[in-house]
Write an enzyme that holds these catalytic residues in place. Sequence first.
Site, PDB file in Angstrom:
ATOM      1  N   GLN A  44       0.850  -1.196   0.000  1.00 38.48           N
ATOM      2  CA  GLN A  44       0.000   0.000   0.000  1.00 38.48           C
ATOM      3  C   GLN A  44       0.887   1.249   0.000  1.00 38.48           C
ATOM      4  O   GLN A  44       1.450   1.638   1.020  1.00 38.48           O
ATOM      5  CB  GLN A  44      -0.927   0.019   1.226  1.00 38.48           C
ATOM      6  CG  GLN A  44      -1.920   1.163   1.146  1.00 38.48           C
ATOM      7  CD  GLN A  44      -2.881   1.219   2.316  1.00 38.48           C
ATOM      8  OE1 GLN A  44      -2.454   1.303   3.461  1.00 38.48           O
ATOM      9  NE2 GLN A  44      -4.171   1.204   2.046  1.00 38.48           N
ATOM     10  N   TYR A  98      -6.136  10.539   3.986  1.00 34.03           N
ATOM     11  CA  TYR A  98      -4.705  10.796   3.758  1.00 34.03           C
ATOM     12  C   TYR A  98      -4.530  11.653   2.493  1.00 34.03           C
ATOM     13  O   TYR A  98      -5.498  12.182   1.949  1.00 34.03           O
ATOM     14  CB  TYR A  98      -3.932   9.471   3.729  1.00 34.03           C
ATOM     15  CG  TYR A  98      -4.034   8.769   5.073  1.00 34.03           C
ATOM     16  CD1 TYR A  98      -3.313   9.245   6.167  1.00 34.03           C
ATOM     17  CD2 TYR A  98      -4.904   7.704   5.268  1.00 34.03           C
ATOM     18  CE1 TYR A  98      -3.443   8.647   7.415  1.00 34.03           C
ATOM     19  CE2 TYR A  98      -5.030   7.099   6.515  1.00 34.03           C
ATOM     20  CZ  TYR A  98      -4.302   7.580   7.589  1.00 34.03           C
ATOM     21  OH  TYR A  98      -4.429   7.005   8.824  1.00 34.03           O
TER      22      TYR A  98
HETATM   23  C1  LIG Z   1      -5.157  -0.888  13.803  1.00 40.33           C
HETATM   24  C2  LIG Z   1      -5.627  -0.550  12.422  1.00 40.33           C
HETATM   25  C3  LIG Z   1      -4.731  -0.037  11.497  1.00 40.33           C
HETATM   26  C4  LIG Z   1      -5.150   0.261  10.206  1.00 40.33           C
HETATM   27  N1  LIG Z   1      -4.234   0.722   9.292  1.00 40.33           N
HETATM   28  C5  LIG Z   1      -4.639   0.958   8.018  1.00 40.33           C
HETATM   29  C6  LIG Z   1      -3.711   1.321   7.010  1.00 40.33           C
HETATM   30  O1  LIG Z   1      -2.504   1.441   7.251  1.00 40.33           O
HETATM   31  N2  LIG Z   1      -4.174   1.544   5.758  1.00 40.33           N
HETATM   32  C7  LIG Z   1      -5.510   1.416   5.436  1.00 40.33           C
HETATM   33  O2  LIG Z   1      -5.884   1.602   4.280  1.00 40.33           O
HETATM   34  N3  LIG Z   1      -6.410   1.067   6.378  1.00 40.33           N
HETATM   35  C8  LIG Z   1      -6.002   0.808   7.634  1.00 40.33           C
HETATM   36  N4  LIG Z   1      -6.906   0.378   8.549  1.00 40.33           N
HETATM   37  C9  LIG Z   1      -8.304   0.173   8.114  1.00 40.33           C
HETATM   38  C10 LIG Z   1      -8.493  -1.268   7.680  1.00 40.33           C
HETATM   39  O3  LIG Z   1      -7.671  -1.626   6.602  1.00 40.33           O
HETATM   40  C11 LIG Z   1      -9.940  -1.546   7.291  1.00 40.33           C
HETATM   41  O4  LIG Z   1     -10.241  -0.831   6.097  1.00 40.33           O
HETATM   42  C12 LIG Z   1     -10.923  -1.165   8.388  1.00 40.33           C
HETATM   43  O5  LIG Z   1     -10.412  -1.513   9.674  1.00 40.33           O
HETATM   44  C13 LIG Z   1     -12.269  -1.892   8.208  1.00 40.33           C
HETATM   45  O6  LIG Z   1     -12.049  -3.268   8.113  1.00 40.33           O
HETATM   46  P1  LIG Z   1     -12.318  -4.310   9.347  1.00 40.33           P
HETATM   47  O7  LIG Z   1     -13.699  -4.027   9.805  1.00 40.33           O
HETATM   48  O8  LIG Z   1     -12.142  -5.640   8.668  1.00 40.33           O
HETATM   49  O9  LIG Z   1     -11.318  -4.008  10.399  1.00 40.33           O
HETATM   50  C14 LIG Z   1      -6.501   0.064   9.842  1.00 40.33           C
HETATM   51  C15 LIG Z   1      -7.402  -0.464  10.775  1.00 40.33           C
HETATM   52  C16 LIG Z   1      -6.973  -0.778  12.049  1.00 40.33           C
HETATM   53  C17 LIG Z   1      -7.970  -1.364  13.007  1.00 40.33           C
END
Ligand SMILES: Cc1cc2nc3c(=O)[nH]c(=O)nc-3n(C[C@H](O)[C@H](O)[C@H](O)COP(=O)(O)O)c2cc1C
Length: 439
Positions: free
Chosen positions: A101, A174
């Site tokens: 990414q 971002y």
């Molecule tokens: C601790 C944490 C760190 C994350 N870091 C990123 C990241 O670096 N880049 C990104 O696009 N999304 C990031 N996200 C968002 C996740 O990729 C995802 O889109 C979001 O948590 C929803 O998915 P989930 O419900 O499966 O967690 C992060 C989420 C969490 C919880």
Amino acid sequence: MEDVIFQPLKFRNLTVKNRLFRSSISGRWDNYNGSGSQARINWETKFARGGIGAIITSFVPVHIRGRIMPNYAMIDHDDKIPFWRAVGNAVHEYDCRFIMQLSHSGRQRDVPGAENLMNRALSSTDTMDSFHGLLCQAMTLQEIKQTIDHFAQGARRAREAGLDGVELHASHGYLFTQFLSSAINDRKDEYGGPLENRARFLLDVIHAIRREVGRDFHLQVKINAVDNNNALYPWEKKGNTLEESIQICKWVEQAGADALHVSIGSMFPHPQLPSGGFPLDEANWWYGNMLSAGVRGYFNYTLFHYKLLRPLFYAFWNRTKKERPLEGVCAEEAREVKKAVSIPVINTGGYQSGALIRKVISEGWCDGVTIARPLIANNDLPHILQRGEEPDRPCSFCNRCLVNALGNPLGCYDVRRYNGDRDAMIREVMTVYDPAPFR
Ligand SMILES: Cc1cc2nc3c(=O)[nH]c(=O)nc-3n(C[C@H](O)[C@H](O)[C@H](O)COP(=O)(O)O)c2cc1C
Ligand code: SF4
């Protein structure tokens, strides 16, 4: 009948063995200066071993000014290529694809670190972010050109490292969002104003990457289907609508992207994503790390810290949450994007239950799903789903992992999932240091 989740997904230049992707998850795994560490290799390998088809790395800055926090491995120089090759090789051993990414924080730079202490973050605008009050300055045309080149060089390095593709992080507030969003971008030049101007920076980056790496390297874009920029503070502008985002997605396809990764929210975290709770009992310990980062840091810290004030924060934070399900939080938006483009669409947002994942894929809402927190909770969720089961100890969407990530190693911090055994919880979190970085 074959399970739709475990049918391969074919992109133009890449095939993934199933429909499950690890969504990006940032944690402070690496060295302060942006070089990589063994802990990162251990972390990514956990998910590959657990059966996921492809891993999208965490936020990987293409330049030091675009880093969110220290201890994030970067791709800003050729000297980073051998490390990323090692991570990719470790993951490939499990027949898992590895997509980097490529990212730039713009103004959403949470903890500047020594290298960024004396400069303002670069953005599309001079206006600080509305949540933390992070200060920034609008990029000059020269700085925009340089940043476009930083992305192109990042993609070249990812390719030279033998990785399977790149994703542009054009969601969650971002730098790309800061250009795309009508709520944030207030430029008067060719990168601001009407939608086509706001999309120019992202499209310029896609063209530059294609010039640098050719047509046969996988390139996908993670994008907000809606900004909902006024979800926290109702007096803020709303930002991009679904219709505007769909138009951007069409341009992204024409510019040469191979896939779209649909998300929501013009900042991170956003009241609607990640779905679930916002644990202020823990946020107040970790938000101290951000006290000096933005001019609203002290205000937020006070709101989080004093129990009497917390209802005020929750009144704003939870205001629009009820409009969204916990699982498949922006699935309907993904379905609308998918109708408008020909390239595959993957979707993020709370995917955990096999039944829902099967439904959205088989009904053609999206071609695959990406998962973050449910995989932190159960690294082997793909194996569980493949057995036709659902997890015994599912992710509760409490978001303790998220708030701990400001200060602690990333992992599942919901002690209820460990039957209240805190030592067991910490042991599990610490497995990422095995094998140890220095032996
Ligand atoms: C601790 C944490 C760190 C994350 N870091 C990123 C990241 O670096 N880049 C990104 O696009 N999304 C990031 N996200 C968002 C996740 O990729 C995802 O889109 C979001 O948590 C929803 O998915 P989930 O419900 O499966 O967690 C992060 C989420 C969490 C919880
Ligand atoms: S702390 Fe654990 S249970 Fe809570 S959201 Fe994160 S992974 Fe899920």
